[in-house]
Write a protein that holds these residues in place. Structure first.
Motif, PDB file in Angstrom:
ATOM      1  N   LEU A 412       0.844  -1.188   0.000  1.00 32.50           N
ATOM      2  CA  LEU A 412       0.000   0.000   0.000  1.00 32.50           C
ATOM      3  C   LEU A 412       0.881   1.241   0.000  1.00 32.50           C
ATOM      4  N   LEU A 413       0.421   2.266  -0.682  1.00 32.61           N
ATOM      5  CA  LEU A 413       1.047   3.583  -0.628  1.00 32.61           C
ATOM      6  C   LEU A 413       0.032   4.510   0.026  1.00 32.61           C
ATOM      7  N   LEU A 414       0.262   4.834   1.297  1.00 30.44           N
ATOM      8  CA  LEU A 414      -0.747   5.564   2.062  1.00 30.44           C
ATOM      9  C   LEU A 414      -1.015   6.963   1.527  1.00 30.44           C
ATOM     10  N   ASP A 415      -0.026   7.564   0.848  1.00 33.11           N
ATOM     11  CA  ASP A 415      -0.218   8.918   0.316  1.00 33.11           C
ATOM     12  C   ASP A 415      -0.718   8.907  -1.121  1.00 33.11           C
ATOM     13  N   HIS A 416      -1.195   7.744  -1.585  1.00 34.97           N
ATOM     14  CA  HIS A 416      -1.731   7.610  -2.940  1.00 34.97           C
ATOM     15  C   HIS A 416      -3.124   6.995  -2.889  1.00 34.97           C
ATOM     16  N   ILE A 429      -3.322   9.637 -17.465  1.00 36.59           N
ATOM     17  CA  ILE A 429      -3.266   9.487 -16.008  1.00 36.59           C
ATOM     18  C   ILE A 429      -1.931   8.892 -15.617  1.00 36.59           C
ATOM     19  N   ASP A 430      -1.143   9.656 -14.903  1.00 35.78           N
ATOM     20  CA  ASP A 430       0.157   9.183 -14.454  1.00 35.78           C
ATOM     21  C   ASP A 430      -0.005   8.414 -13.140  1.00 35.78           C
ATOM     22  N   GLY A 431       0.743   7.338 -13.013  1.00 35.53           N
ATOM     23  CA  GLY A 431       0.687   6.571 -11.784  1.00 35.53           C
ATOM     24  C   GLY A 431       1.650   5.410 -11.805  1.00 35.53           C
ATOM     25  N   ILE A 432       1.706   4.712 -10.689  1.00 37.60           N
ATOM     26  CA  ILE A 432       2.594   3.557 -10.543  1.00 37.60           C
ATOM     27  C   ILE A 432       1.798   2.306 -10.865  1.00 37.60           C
ATOM     28  N   GLU A 433       2.223   1.569 -11.870  1.00 42.12           N
ATOM     29  CA  GLU A 433       1.505   0.370 -12.294  1.00 42.12           C
ATOM     30  C   GLU A 433       1.501  -0.676 -11.174  1.00 42.12           C
ATOM     31  N   THR A 434       0.357  -1.295 -10.968  1.00 39.35           N
ATOM     32  CA  THR A 434       0.228  -2.336  -9.953  1.00 39.35           C
ATOM     33  C   THR A 434      -0.993  -3.188 -10.276  1.00 39.35           C
ATOM     34  N   LYS A 435      -1.359  -4.051  -9.363  1.00 36.16           N
ATOM     35  CA  LYS A 435      -2.575  -4.852  -9.487  1.00 36.16           C
ATOM     36  C   LYS A 435      -3.394  -4.724  -8.217  1.00 36.16           C
ATOM     37  N   GLU A 436      -4.707  -4.662  -8.403  1.00 40.42           N
ATOM     38  CA  GLU A 436      -5.597  -4.616  -7.246  1.00 40.42           C
ATOM     39  C   GLU A 436      -5.479  -5.955  -6.526  1.00 40.42           C
ATOM     40  N   PRO A 437      -5.138  -5.961  -5.214  1.00 42.76           N
ATOM     41  CA  PRO A 437      -4.777  -7.225  -4.545  1.00 42.76           C
ATOM     42  C   PRO A 437      -5.910  -8.225  -4.383  1.00 42.76           C
ATOM     43  N   ALA A 438      -7.152  -7.769  -4.238  1.00 44.69           N
ATOM     44  CA  ALA A 438      -8.248  -8.704  -3.952  1.00 44.69           C
ATOM     45  C   ALA A 438      -8.648  -9.509  -5.175  1.00 44.69           C
ATOM     46  N   ILE A 446      -2.086   6.421  -7.825  1.00 49.61           N
ATOM     47  CA  ILE A 446      -2.035   7.803  -8.302  1.00 49.61           C
ATOM     48  C   ILE A 446      -1.984   8.756  -7.116  1.00 49.61           C
ATOM     49  N   SER A 447      -1.451   9.940  -7.339  1.00 48.00           N
ATOM     50  CA  SER A 447      -1.385  10.952  -6.284  1.00 48.00           C
ATOM     51  C   SER A 447      -2.744  11.605  -6.098  1.00 48.00           C
ATOM     52  N   GLU A 448      -2.892  12.335  -5.015  1.00 46.48           N
ATOM     53  CA  GLU A 448      -4.169  12.994  -4.725  1.00 46.48           C
ATOM     54  C   GLU A 448      -4.503  14.054  -5.759  1.00 46.48           C
ATOM     55  N   GLU A 449      -3.457  14.648  -6.380  1.00 45.26           N
ATOM     56  CA  GLU A 449      -3.710  15.676  -7.389  1.00 45.26           C
ATOM     57  C   GLU A 449      -4.387  15.108  -8.628  1.00 45.26           C
ATOM     58  N   ASN A 450      -4.118  13.818  -8.909  1.00 47.79           N
ATOM     59  CA  ASN A 450      -4.697  13.196 -10.111  1.00 47.79           C
ATOM     60  C   ASN A 450      -6.004  12.476  -9.837  1.00 47.79           C
ATOM     61  N   LYS A 451      -6.479  12.532  -8.585  1.00 44.29           N
ATOM     62  CA  LYS A 451      -7.673  11.769  -8.217  1.00 44.29           C
ATOM     63  C   LYS A 451      -8.894  12.214  -9.024  1.00 44.29           C
ATOM     64  N   VAL A 461     -11.645   4.880  -8.224  1.00 47.60           N
ATOM     65  CA  VAL A 461     -10.590   5.337  -7.320  1.00 47.60           C
ATOM     66  C   VAL A 461     -10.948   4.932  -5.887  1.00 47.60           C
ATOM     67  N   VAL A 462     -10.004   4.272  -5.208  1.00 48.63           N
ATOM     68  CA  VAL A 462     -10.237   3.747  -3.863  1.00 48.63           C
ATOM     69  C   VAL A 462      -9.072   4.165  -2.970  1.00 48.63           C
ATOM     70  N   ASP A 463      -9.379   4.504  -1.712  1.00 48.34           N
ATOM     71  CA  ASP A 463      -8.319   4.869  -0.772  1.00 48.34           C
ATOM     72  C   ASP A 463      -7.681   3.602  -0.200  1.00 48.34           C
ATOM     73  N   PRO A 464      -6.441   3.683   0.328  1.00 47.05           N
ATOM     74  CA  PRO A 464      -5.722   2.490   0.814  1.00 47.05           C
ATOM     75  C   PRO A 464      -6.470   1.701   1.884  1.00 47.05           C
ATOM     76  N   PRO A 465      -7.115   2.332   2.897  1.00 41.40           N
ATOM     77  CA  PRO A 465      -7.846   1.515   3.876  1.00 41.40           C
ATOM     78  C   PRO A 465      -8.941   0.658   3.241  1.00 41.40           C
ATOM     79  N   SER A 466      -9.622   1.194   2.233  1.00 41.51           N
ATOM     80  CA  SER A 466     -10.668   0.413   1.559  1.00 41.51           C
ATOM     81  C   SER A 466     -10.062  -0.741   0.760  1.00 41.51           C
ATOM     82  N   VAL A 467      -8.863  -0.492   0.183  1.00 41.30           N
ATOM     83  CA  VAL A 467      -8.195  -1.546  -0.585  1.00 41.30           C
ATOM     84  C   VAL A 467      -7.879  -2.735   0.308  1.00 41.30           C
TER      85      VAL A 467
END
Length: 677
Positions: A412-416, A429-438, A446-451, A461-467
């Motif tokens: 998780l990236l808490l500031d993303h 949309i700029d961001g760090i490529e990954t996979k949704e874990p579930a 993505i950063s908050e500016e790109n939300k 778009v989902v926040d880290p606690p929800s992920v």
């Protein structure tokens, strides 16, 4: 009925009798002494309790004692006004206080009444009201704290239940005390009114009916009134003081006496300052000998208290070191390491804000909601999730263990924010490529500016606690069958037995043991079938367990009994279902390959035929996946469990249903057929 219980009932009846039946003076004296004794016992008990709930009967006792005292006032008033006599106790109290000057004695009595009414009674009433209000306001927070400790693994289910009951009892107690304190106030007001009645009507009766002079009437009725007031106000003062002590008492390790002496004298050096101040006062016109003596006593007390504290500190350090050394060597410290938590959630140090409430973390509250949600969806009580940090993990990494085995991990990236990629990828949309874990979906951090831009572009778009909450939920669902052991099954059976005792008795312990029931429920959970409808499950087991104890077959019977539930789970709102059917040739091939043994039946299909069936089915499943449809295979009841056994090794996510597990009203649409050449 016990003699102790009978005495309380007789006491209440006696109170009622006192209100209407005149009592002789000697009996009044006995009852007055009993009243004083009860008040002394109550205040001593209130001073020796460590917390308010240890004296939980106090609100009801307060009502009975107030009623008893008022009944005594009525009886003594009747005796004073009718006979100018109320027993030796009242006459003695009146003569002792008044002496030779009735006016001075009456003033002393009035001061006592004012102190009792305005200071103690009013204060106790206000404290009771505030305590009740704050206790009720604090209940939700205390309940959340208990749930948080439970999910963190700090307490067990039984401890959480006991703490919840204690919170509820505290709220009930303080609410009762708030109402009971009104009796104390009313009793004080009634006492003042009765005193005025005794004086005014006593003078009138003495001068008019008994031919007393004003002085004789004043001496007689003033003495009796003051005596009566004292014997009633002294117990009232003690009870009011006890009320104040009980409602102001907080949880402690000792009684009031030990707490007062321990906390008041916890800083012995301050006694030297007080002694110095008193010594300096001796140089004023105040008696030098007296102030010096008092200063010397304070200094001596400080010296005596200071020496044991230093010795105790050294002793405590030595004992602590010895305790730590012995605990490391004791066999119990090793045995405790063998305990294994059913569910463990570990995380790196960078994810601590997820859990820390002071930093806005709400993961503990989310876990509470997850357990409640899964209890409704799956019908089982999910064990407590042990949440702790692990410095061996990467800072942003977390992992989930089921019974000590790692079953999932993620980062998780808490500031993303996690943005799930839509069908058409938006390169802007700029961001760090990954996979949704579930669910393994392609996504970006993505950063908050790109939300906002991501949401406008169609990203989810989902926040880290929800992920991480979603990931935990899905993993627990997938492993629910592993979490349901015999102990957990026994708890479900006991809960069902409260409402369906006859049904449970027909199933367990004969013909099925708890382990057999656990196997059936676990097989249902493994295929994502909720076991919440335990009555229907047990009805089916009661019908078929007499014919077979094969848990595989019993599970199939239960699935058919849950056809309505299964239909709603997989069919669409318009009661239609797209399925992949199995050809008759394949069904015959599977049926002929079933081997029956004393340990159960299993499929023994040759590898080539297995490969053909699995490959054909895999192709059909891929077609449905592209259409975003759930892959459901439909076959006859005779081969359903064997086909599922075959697919579990290659396509475990595929749902296999039989015709008997669907409602007749479902419109089945075949979109593919499993066949062999």
């Amino acid at each position: 009925m016990k003699a102790r219980d009978l005495s309380v009932l007789l006491g209440v009846i006696l109170i009622i009798v006192m209100l209407v039946v005149p009592l002789p003076g000697w009996l009044l004296s006995i009852l007055i002494l009993c009243n004083i004794s009860l008040a002394l016992v109550v205040i001593l008990v209130s001073m020796n309790t460590r917390e308010a709930l240890q004296f939980s009967i106090f609100p009801s006792l307060l009502l009975l004692l107030t009623l008893f005292r008022l009944a005594l006032n009525v009886s003594t008033t009747r005796s004073i006004l009718s006979e100018a006599e109320a027993g030796g106790v009242i006459a003695t109290f009146g003569s002792f206080v008044i002496g030779d000057n009735p006016l001075v004695g009456f003033v002393v009595f009035v001061i006592l009444v004012i102190i009792q009414f305005l200071v103690i009674t009013k204060g106790a009433e206000r404290v009771s009201e505030v305590a009740a209000r704050f206790t009720l306001d604090a209940m939700p927070g205390k309940q959340m704290s208990i749930d948080a400790d439970l999910n963190a693994g700090l307490i067990s289910e039984q401890q959480a239940k006991e703490r919840r009951e204690k919170v509820e009892s505290e709220a009930d107690f303080h609410g009762a005390m708030d109402g009971a304190s009104k009796f104390v106030k009313g009793d004080a007001i009634a006492g003042i009114i009765i005193v005025l009645i005794n004086i005014i009507f006593g003078l009138v009766i003495g001068m008019v009916q008994m031919d007393f002079t004003f002085t004789e009437a004043m001496n007689t009725y003033m003495r009796l009134t003051v005596g009566d007031g004292l014997v009633s106000q002294i117990p009232a003062l003690l009870i009011a003081t006890a009320t104040g002590i009980v409602v102001t008492r907080t949880t402690s390790t000792g009684n009031l006496g030990s707490d007062v002496t321990e906390q008041l004298l916890q800083y012995p050096k301050l006694l030297f300052i007080a002694a110095g101040t008193l010594f300096l006062l001796g140089f004023t016109p105040i008696n030098f000998f007296l102030t010096t003596t008092m200063a010397g006593l304070l200094a001596l007390g400080g010296y005596v208290l200071l020496r044991p504290s230093d010795e105790k500190e050294e002793t405590d350090i030595e004992e602590e070191e010895q305790t730590e050394s012995s605990s490391m060597k004791s066999p119990e410290s090793v045995v405790n390491l063998l305990n294994m938590d059913p569910i463990e959630f570990e995380f790196g140090y960078a994810l601590i804000p997820l859990v820390d409430a002071s930093q806005g973390g709400d993961l503990l509250d989310r876990v509470v909601m997850i357990r409640r949600q899964l209890a409704i969806e799956l019908g089982i009580v999910v064990p407590v999730v042990r949440i702790r940090d692990n410095i061996q993990l990467n800072p942003n990494e977390y992992r989930l263990k089921i019974k000590g085995n790692e079953v999932a991990f993620g980062e998780l990236l808490l500031d993303h924010y996690l943005a799930m990629t839509p069908d058409i990828d938006d390169e802007e949309i700029d961001g760090i490529e990954t996979k949704e874990p579930a669910f393994g979906l392609p996504a970006k951090w993505i950063s908050e500016e790109n939300k906002d831009d991501a949401e406008l572009s169609g990203y989810t778009v989902v926040d880290p606690p929800s992920v991480v909450s979603t990931h935990i939920t899905e993993i627990i669902k997938q492993n629910a069958h592993a979490l349901l052991g015999r102990q957990e099954t026994k708890q479900l059976i006991d809960h069902l037995k409260e409402n369906y005792p006859i049904l449970v008795e027909e199933v367990t312990p004969e013909p099925l043991a708890v382990g057999d029931v656990q196997k059936v429920l676990a097989k249902l959970l493994k295929e994502n079938i909720s076991v919440r409808n335990l009555p229907i499950i047990f009805e089916t087991l009661a019908d078929f367990a007499k014919m077979t104890n094969d848990t595989e077959l019993l599970t199939e019977y239960v699935r058919q009994a849950l056809s309505s539930q299964i239909t709603k789970q997989y069919a669409t709102d318009d009661m239609s279902l797209k399925v992949i059917t199995v050809s008759g040739k394949v069904e015959k091939m599977i049926a002929e390959s079933i081997q029956q043994t004393e340990h159960g039946n299993y499929i023994a299909l040759d590898p080539e035929s297995q490969q053909i069936i699995v490959k054909t089915l895999h192709d059909e499943v891929e077609k449905l996946t592209l259409q975003e449809e759930t892959a459901v295979v439909l076959c006859s009841p005779a081969i359903r469990m064997y086909l599922k056994q075959l697919l579990d090794r290659f396509l475990p996510q595929v749902v296999v249903l039989s015709y008997n597990e669907l409602e007749p009203s479902v419109q089945i649409q075949s979109v593919g057929v499993v066949n062999v050449a």
